[in-house]
Design an enzyme around this catalytic site. Sequence first.
Site, PDB file in Angstrom:
ATOM      1  N   GLU A  48       0.820  -1.211   0.000  1.00 24.96           N
ATOM      2  CA  GLU A  48       0.000   0.000   0.000  1.00 24.96           C
ATOM      3  C   GLU A  48       0.854   1.261   0.000  1.00 24.96           C
ATOM      4  O   GLU A  48       0.498   2.254  -0.637  1.00 24.96           O
ATOM      5  CB  GLU A  48      -0.968   0.007   1.191  1.00 24.96           C
ATOM      6  N   TYR A 131      -6.381   6.687   3.986  1.00 28.64           N
ATOM      7  CA  TYR A 131      -6.545   5.652   2.974  1.00 28.64           C
ATOM      8  C   TYR A 131      -5.764   4.388   3.348  1.00 28.64           C
ATOM      9  O   TYR A 131      -6.305   3.276   3.354  1.00 28.64           O
ATOM     10  CB  TYR A 131      -6.091   6.146   1.578  1.00 28.64           C
ATOM     11  N   ASP A 149      -9.653   6.185  -2.152  1.00 27.36           N
ATOM     12  CA  ASP A 149      -8.549   6.739  -2.935  1.00 27.36           C
ATOM     13  C   ASP A 149      -9.106   7.334  -4.224  1.00 27.36           C
ATOM     14  O   ASP A 149     -10.311   7.496  -4.374  1.00 27.36           O
ATOM     15  CB  ASP A 149      -7.540   5.624  -3.248  1.00 27.36           C
ATOM     16  N   CYS A 221     -25.495   3.557 -12.824  1.00 25.73           N
ATOM     17  CA  CYS A 221     -24.565   4.684 -12.887  1.00 25.73           C
ATOM     18  C   CYS A 221     -25.266   5.889 -13.528  1.00 25.73           C
ATOM     19  O   CYS A 221     -25.632   5.868 -14.696  1.00 25.73           O
ATOM     20  CB  CYS A 221     -23.335   4.293 -13.712  1.00 25.73           C
TER      21      CYS A 221
END
Length: 364
Positions: A48, A131, A149, A221
């Site tokens: 990460e 994050y 993110d 969407c």
Amino acid sequence: MKPALTLNHADILPGIIQPLLTWYKGQASDRQLPWRLSPTPYHTWLSEIMLQQTRAAAVIPYYERFLAALPDIAALAAADDEMLMKLWQGLGYYSRARNLKKAAQVIVAEHGGRLPQEHKALLALPGIGRYTASAIGSIAWGKPWPAVDGNVLRVIMRVLACSEDIMAARTRTAVEKALAPHYPTGSDASALNQAFMDLGATVCLPHGTPHCPACPLQQLCLAHDNGQEQKYPVKAAAKPRRQEDRTILLLHQGSAYALHQRPAKGLLAGLWEFPNLPGRLSQQDIEAWLQCHGYRASQIKPLPAARHIFSHVEWHLSGWDIQLQADCLQTAECPASLRWASAAEISNTYSIPSAFTYYLPYIK
DNA sequence: TATGCGTGGCC
DNA sequence: TGGCCAAGCAT
């Protein structure tokens, strides 16, 4: 200060969880990423950090090499700084590597050598922000923490057809708050965060045309409804980069080349560079500089110009190859910070940032 | 909140 | 080619 943001159409969000999980568990998890093979807390943490602002394809070789050299947190905590930076050379954002080691030392000293599992304790470690704490917690221990993110923001802004600026902190906060109540625990928490990443990286693309026919969220969407995927996310324009001229000196006596260590803070902190000066220096400028420092050159040759672009600065580089006379170094007022290294030492030992690699081919 | 902090890929 | 962009964090 603006009031906290509430997202319009947030009632859509609970419905995206299952489609994302189903998609991820199906063909979507095809992506072969080494940190997914054995997602220990250390592996997850390291990946990460490396993945911050960095593409997975660029990270993979660094990740493999780093783990081979420093296989656990104890090894990282005790790592030699020069080796650490060498392992990071070319990956950028070098403070990530320094913070990684600092955090490892804290983990050894205060947490018994294991990453803490509380969000607050993770956040307290250098280099770990909201994050990264959430990504580690969800992937390593199944914590129900949304890891918001750039991918998540892009996906959510499109799904909600939301025009809020994704660079604004309150937008990210609003997305975290909107997602958190719907987050699963256990392996689904890990899967959901990684599903967002994969969707953003392979389907809901940031530039060009997103692959909407392959998207599990296509039906719900709002951006896609209107054919306006390209309008989102809205992002404030970046500040123009500062332009700087710099002149690089390949200063050498035979095959020993001068290296200089950059200051401990700021751009490329602590990394090694070829001596360089602000401005675009002429041969006369170079001769004056050499004389001023007590160097005597036997040959001065111009090198090609180059350009290097950082996120916030742009260097316009020119260069000179300067062969010093034999025995010159005994008499010159060498800046104490200079080291003299062979081509092999430069490539094997010193961490040289990419900004200087244009001139490496001229080292003999 | 704004700014500093790398690099390489893509269109 | 130039601009945008990537699994952000620290201050």
